[in-house]
Design a protein around this motif. Structure first.
Motif, PDB file in Angstrom:
ATOM      1  N   TYR A  74       0.850  -1.187   0.000  1.00 31.88           N
ATOM      2  CA  TYR A  74       0.000   0.000   0.000  1.00 31.88           C
ATOM      3  C   TYR A  74       0.890   1.243   0.000  1.00 31.88           C
ATOM      4  O   TYR A  74       1.891   1.287   0.711  1.00 31.88           O
ATOM      5  N   MET A  81      -2.674   2.962   4.644  1.00 34.11           N
ATOM      6  CA  MET A  81      -2.960   1.558   4.381  1.00 34.11           C
ATOM      7  C   MET A  81      -4.348   1.177   4.897  1.00 34.11           C
ATOM      8  O   MET A  81      -5.125   0.521   4.203  1.00 34.11           O
ATOM      9  N   GLN A  84      -6.939   2.654   2.570  1.00 32.79           N
ATOM     10  CA  GLN A  84      -6.999   1.931   1.298  1.00 32.79           C
ATOM     11  C   GLN A  84      -7.645   0.563   1.458  1.00 32.79           C
ATOM     12  O   GLN A  84      -8.390   0.124   0.578  1.00 32.79           O
TER      13      GLN A  84
END
Length: 193
Positions: A74, A81, A84
């Protein structure tokens, strides 16, 4: 000892640096200095850490274990992260979303872990301080010899020999110190078990 090992790793020229939990046992000043040094580092840093704030401030990408043997990279730090992953989960199809994370254990005959230093390592650990002291004395004597401003003019060959030995002794000293640190860390780890 951890700060010393970290400092030695950061001052040596390299294009790859691997750090495992570098923030453990660091005071705030040292932690700030570490962050600055990593920000200015020209090479690649592979970092393993549980310190999410440190990860957010230092890294440019995170590699996260997703389960079933999958690792996903990521962009950004820990917070990026997480964001996402939330978006990826929301965009996933319902049958992919409902898949629970499972833990599996593999029962194998693992090799028996050593509980004490081998004879060879014990002997080396006992002898290394003497070797280090001897090399430090030799380096100091060579420094004194090379500090003589007239040596090169009087005896160029002696100057070149002293210079070569000074460099070699310095390398031997660094290697001996590294080996002592490695063995001492191993001894502490084994005695802690």
């Amino acid at each position: 000892r951890g700060r010393l090992m970290l400092a030695r790793a950061l001052i040596r020229p390299a294009n790859l640096l691997v750090l495992d939990e570098p923030t453990n046992d660091l005071d705030l000043e040292t932690l700030d200095l570490l962050q600055e040094m990593l920000a200015d580092y020209d090479g690649t840093v592979l970092l393993v850490s549980h310190d999410r704030d440190f990860i957010d401030r230092v890294v440019t990408s995170v590699i996260h274990f997703e389960g079933d043997g999958r690792w996903v990279e990521y962009a950004g730090g820990y917070t990026d992260m997480v964001t996402q992953r939330k978006h990826a989960t929301a965009d996933a199809k319902p049958d992919q979303k409902a898949r629970p994370a499972t833990k599996t254990t593999v029962e194998t005959a693992a090799p028996k872990r050593a509980t004490k230093l081998s004879f060879k390592n014990k002997h080396a650990l006992a002898k290394l301080p003497e070797t280090i002291a001897k090399l430090e004395g030799e380096v100091a004597a060579l420094q004194k010899t090379l500090a003589d401003p007239g040596l090169y003019g009087r005896d160029r060959k002696a100057f070149e020999q002293a210079s070569a030995r000074f460099q070699k002794a310095g390398e031997e000293l660094a290697a001996a110190e590294d080996e002592w640190l490695r063995l001492e860390a191993l001894r502490e780890e084994l005695e802690g078990t």
